[in-house]
Design an enzyme around this catalytic site. Structure first.
Site, PDB file in Angstrom:
ATOM      1  N   PHE A  30       0.832  -1.208   0.000  1.00 39.56           N
ATOM      2  CA  PHE A  30       0.000   0.000   0.000  1.00 39.56           C
ATOM      3  C   PHE A  30       0.868   1.260   0.000  1.00 39.56           C
ATOM      4  O   PHE A  30       1.700   1.439   0.885  1.00 39.56           O
ATOM      5  CB  PHE A  30      -0.871  -0.056   1.259  1.00 39.56           C
ATOM      6  CG  PHE A  30      -1.895   1.020   1.416  1.00 39.56           C
ATOM      7  CD1 PHE A  30      -3.019   1.051   0.608  1.00 39.56           C
ATOM      8  CD2 PHE A  30      -1.765   1.986   2.410  1.00 39.56           C
ATOM      9  CE1 PHE A  30      -3.993   2.020   0.785  1.00 39.56           C
ATOM     10  CE2 PHE A  30      -2.733   2.960   2.587  1.00 39.56           C
ATOM     11  CZ  PHE A  30      -3.853   2.987   1.775  1.00 39.56           C
ATOM     12  N   SER A  98       3.246  -6.585   3.055  1.00 46.59           N
ATOM     13  CA  SER A  98       2.212  -5.692   3.571  1.00 46.59           C
ATOM     14  C   SER A  98       0.889  -5.932   2.839  1.00 46.59           C
ATOM     15  O   SER A  98       0.361  -7.031   2.858  1.00 46.59           O
ATOM     16  CB  SER A  98       2.694  -4.246   3.453  1.00 46.59           C
ATOM     17  OG  SER A  98       1.828  -3.357   4.112  1.00 46.59           O
ATOM     18  N   MET A  99       0.333  -4.919   2.160  1.00 44.04           N
ATOM     19  CA  MET A  99      -0.877  -5.172   1.377  1.00 44.04           C
ATOM     20  C   MET A  99      -0.597  -6.161   0.259  1.00 44.04           C
ATOM     21  O   MET A  99      -1.503  -6.870  -0.192  1.00 44.04           O
ATOM     22  CB  MET A  99      -1.441  -3.872   0.803  1.00 44.04           C
ATOM     23  CG  MET A  99      -2.779  -4.053   0.102  1.00 44.04           C
ATOM     24  SD  MET A  99      -3.476  -2.535  -0.583  1.00 44.04           S
ATOM     25  CE  MET A  99      -2.488  -2.329  -2.069  1.00 44.04           C
ATOM     26  N   ASP A 195       6.980  -3.730  14.210  1.00 45.21           N
ATOM     27  CA  ASP A 195       6.409  -3.193  12.976  1.00 45.21           C
ATOM     28  C   ASP A 195       5.528  -2.010  13.362  1.00 45.21           C
ATOM     29  O   ASP A 195       4.616  -2.147  14.168  1.00 45.21           O
ATOM     30  CB  ASP A 195       5.584  -4.288  12.283  1.00 45.21           C
ATOM     31  CG  ASP A 195       5.059  -3.878  10.916  1.00 45.21           C
ATOM     32  OD1 ASP A 195       4.754  -2.692  10.717  1.00 45.21           O
ATOM     33  OD2 ASP A 195       4.916  -4.769  10.049  1.00 45.21           O
ATOM     34  N   HIS A 225       8.758  -2.680   9.263  1.00 38.40           N
ATOM     35  CA  HIS A 225       7.695  -3.121   8.344  1.00 38.40           C
ATOM     36  C   HIS A 225       8.198  -3.489   6.945  1.00 38.40           C
ATOM     37  O   HIS A 225       7.852  -4.536   6.403  1.00 38.40           O
ATOM     38  CB  HIS A 225       6.624  -2.034   8.231  1.00 38.40           C
ATOM     39  CG  HIS A 225       5.481  -2.429   7.363  1.00 38.40           C
ATOM     40  ND1 HIS A 225       4.640  -3.485   7.683  1.00 38.40           N
ATOM     41  CD2 HIS A 225       5.047  -1.938   6.168  1.00 38.40           C
ATOM     42  CE1 HIS A 225       3.737  -3.624   6.732  1.00 38.40           C
ATOM     43  NE2 HIS A 225       3.958  -2.707   5.800  1.00 38.40           N
TER      44      HIS A 225
END
Length: 249
Positions: A30, A98-99, A195, A225
């Site tokens: 994202f 992540s996304m 994170d 992250h």
């Protein structure tokens, strides 16, 4: 589907490496770009795999393009990549950050012939985002990129986050969370112990919710992250390669 108004940023282009009959789709996250996945993609290619890193719709140009895009278009971006690899390869694995990890899980829930998945700091529940859903003000938030432990490393990501896009990722996370029990392929779940974007307990919930007979979690103790650009990037590459090789036989 709205056309993007801005040109692709240098370093944010999709990448493709032709290799053997084992395909690996790698997805960025994202507000991010393919730059965050380039190192992993190159390492996977060096191991002999055919690797494709698509640019998600609305990403890698300008945050106004992202604002005009939807989660369905982000899903379509990775589905197109999956179909591309499926036409060329006997097996396809998916790795996402992540996304990108959320999209990895969604793909695995929809396409049972995926041979294995490697979600890295995947997002399925970020309660801190929920109050923003449906808000018209502010229009943009500060950047969420570059949560990286290693000094001097910068992620190529947007300097603003559209609030409308927060609503889109919340919808994607809810949909994916509901579909987790449909996942049956082997899974290597990677999670940073610290994170500042996605709570690490997301990965524990993923581990508990998927139906895969073969599933494990790997703690990344030296990264934040954006682990694919951080101090555990070599470990991520090595373990991903080993995981894929083990499930190609």
């Amino acid at each position: 589907m709205a056309a993007e108004r801005y040109s692709v940023l240098p370093g944010a282009e999709p990448f493709y490496f032709k290799g053997n009959e084992i395909g690996v789709l790698v997805s960025h996250g994202f507000t991010g770009t393919t730059q965050s996945m380039r190192f992993i993609g190159e390492r996977l290619a060096e191991a002999g795999f055919t690797v494709y890193g698509p640019r998600l719709k609305g990403h890698g140009t300008h945050y106004e393009d992202m604002e005009a895009s939807t989660y369905a278009e982000w899903v379509a971006s990775v589905e197109e990549g999956y179909e591309k690899l499926k036409q060329e390869c006997k097996r396809v694995f998916v790795l996402g950050l992540s996304m990108g990890g959320t999209l990895t899980l969604y793909l695995a829930s929809k396409y049972p012939d995926i041979s294995g998945i490697v979600p890295v700091n995947a997002a399925i529940e970020i309660t801190a985002m929920e109050p923003l859903e449906g808000a018209s003000e502010p229009r943009y938030l500060d950047a969420i990129g570059s949560d990286i432990k290693q000094a001097g490393v910068v992620e190529l990501a947007y300097e603003k986050t559209p609030v409308k896009s927060v609503g889109e990722i919340l919808q994607l996370m809810r949909l994916t969370k509901e579909r987790l029990p449909l996942i049956q392929c082997p899974a290597l779940i990677m999670v940073s112990t610290e994170d500042h974007v996605v709570p690490p307990d997301n990965s524990r919930l993923i581990l508990e919710s998927i139906s895969s007979a073969e599933k494990e979690i790997l703690q990344l103790e030296n990264s934040y992250h954006v682990a694919t650009l951080d101090q555990d990037k070599e470990l991520i590459a090595e373990r991903a390669i080993s995981f894929i090789q083990a499930h190609c036989k």
